[in-house]
Design a protein around this motif. Structure first.
Motif, PDB file in Angstrom:
ATOM      1  N   LYS A   2      21.621  21.202  21.096  1.00  0.00           N
ATOM      2  CA  LYS A   2      22.580  20.185  20.680  1.00  0.00           C
ATOM      3  C   LYS A   2      23.314  20.724  19.459  1.00  0.00           C
ATOM      4  O   LYS A   2      22.696  21.215  18.525  1.00  0.00           O
ATOM      5  N   VAL A   3      24.643  20.629  19.500  1.00  0.00           N
ATOM      6  CA  VAL A   3      25.481  21.185  18.445  1.00  0.00           C
ATOM      7  C   VAL A   3      26.373  20.083  17.885  1.00  0.00           C
ATOM      8  O   VAL A   3      26.938  19.298  18.652  1.00  0.00           O
ATOM      9  N   ARG A   4      26.496  20.046  16.570  1.00  0.00           N
ATOM     10  CA  ARG A   4      27.392  19.100  15.904  1.00  0.00           C
ATOM     11  C   ARG A   4      28.470  19.916  15.198  1.00  0.00           C
ATOM     12  O   ARG A   4      28.155  20.773  14.366  1.00  0.00           O
ATOM     13  N   LEU A   5      29.723  19.658  15.545  1.00  0.00           N
ATOM     14  CA  LEU A   5      30.846  20.364  14.943  1.00  0.00           C
ATOM     15  C   LEU A   5      31.611  19.416  14.035  1.00  0.00           C
ATOM     16  O   LEU A   5      31.913  18.294  14.421  1.00  0.00           O
ATOM     17  N   GLU A   6      31.915  19.880  12.842  1.00  0.00           N
ATOM     18  CA  GLU A   6      32.667  19.095  11.874  1.00  0.00           C
ATOM     19  C   GLU A   6      34.146  19.453  11.963  1.00  0.00           C
ATOM     20  O   GLU A   6      34.485  20.637  12.061  1.00  0.00           O
ATOM     21  N   PRO A   7      35.019  18.456  11.887  1.00  0.00           N
ATOM     22  CA  PRO A   7      36.452  18.771  11.891  1.00  0.00           C
ATOM     23  C   PRO A   7      36.840  19.472  10.595  1.00  0.00           C
ATOM     24  O   PRO A   7      36.216  19.266   9.549  1.00  0.00           O
ATOM     25  N   GLY A   8      37.824  20.319  10.678  1.00  0.00           N
ATOM     26  CA  GLY A   8      38.301  21.001   9.484  1.00  0.00           C
ATOM     27  C   GLY A   8      37.458  22.186   9.062  1.00  0.00           C
ATOM     28  O   GLY A   8      37.763  22.835   8.071  1.00  0.00           O
ATOM     29  N   ALA A   9      36.382  22.463   9.793  1.00  0.00           N
ATOM     30  CA  ALA A   9      35.577  23.650   9.477  1.00  0.00           C
ATOM     31  C   ALA A   9      36.448  24.883   9.739  1.00  0.00           C
ATOM     32  O   ALA A   9      37.334  24.849  10.595  1.00  0.00           O
ATOM     33  N   PRO A  10      36.216  25.951   9.009  1.00  0.00           N
ATOM     34  CA  PRO A  10      37.019  27.157   9.245  1.00  0.00           C
ATOM     35  C   PRO A  10      36.935  27.575  10.706  1.00  0.00           C
ATOM     36  O   PRO A  10      35.852  27.588  11.295  1.00  0.00           O
ATOM     37  N   ARG A  11      38.075  27.840  11.294  1.00  0.00           N
ATOM     38  CA  ARG A  11      38.103  28.237  12.705  1.00  0.00           C
ATOM     39  C   ARG A  11      37.620  29.669  12.840  1.00  0.00           C
ATOM     40  O   ARG A  11      38.074  30.553  12.134  1.00  0.00           O
ATOM     41  N   VAL A  63      34.203  14.326  14.139  1.00  0.00           N
ATOM     42  CA  VAL A  63      32.968  15.028  14.506  1.00  0.00           C
ATOM     43  C   VAL A  63      32.847  15.092  16.023  1.00  0.00           C
ATOM     44  O   VAL A  63      33.202  14.145  16.725  1.00  0.00           O
ATOM     45  N   ALA A  64      32.339  16.205  16.522  1.00  0.00           N
ATOM     46  CA  ALA A  64      32.065  16.355  17.953  1.00  0.00           C
ATOM     47  C   ALA A  64      30.612  16.785  18.120  1.00  0.00           C
ATOM     48  O   ALA A  64      30.109  17.602  17.343  1.00  0.00           O
ATOM     49  N   GLU A  65      29.944  16.202  19.110  1.00  0.00           N
ATOM     50  CA  GLU A  65      28.575  16.609  19.441  1.00  0.00           C
ATOM     51  C   GLU A  65      28.562  17.108  20.869  1.00  0.00           C
ATOM     52  O   GLU A  65      29.135  16.482  21.773  1.00  0.00           O
TER      53      GLU A  65
END
Length: 82
Positions: A2-11, A63-65
């Motif tokens: 399971k992965v949680r991605l934060e918006p605005g994190a460096p691409r 946020v995306a999971e």
């Protein structure tokens, strides 16, 4: 995994490695880059791809999971051990 991605994190730059990945978006939306193609994958949608195609995954609009499943090669590429 399971992965949680934060918006605005460096691409991250799209990368390649041996293997095959499958993902399912549980919450939010992601921008999936596969080579020259970019697609939005929303909650309830899935994608699968060869990881020999340059790829990157970024959260958009919040946020995306994700649930991610890797084959053996993909698992080794995504496992980070010190």
């Amino acid at each position: 995994m399971k992965v949680r991605l934060e918006p605005g994190a460096p691409r991250g730059e799209p990368r390649v490695h041996p293997g095959h990945d499958w993902l399912y978006v549980l919450e939010g939306r992601i921008l999936l880059t596969l080579g020259e193609r970019q697609m939005i994958v929303e909650a309830g949608e899935a994608a699968e791809f060869s990881t020999m195609t340059p790829h990157a995954i970024d959260a958009i609009d919040g946020v995306a999971e994700l649930l991610m499943v890797f084959d053996g090669d993909g698992q080794r590429a995504h496992s980070h051990t010190d």
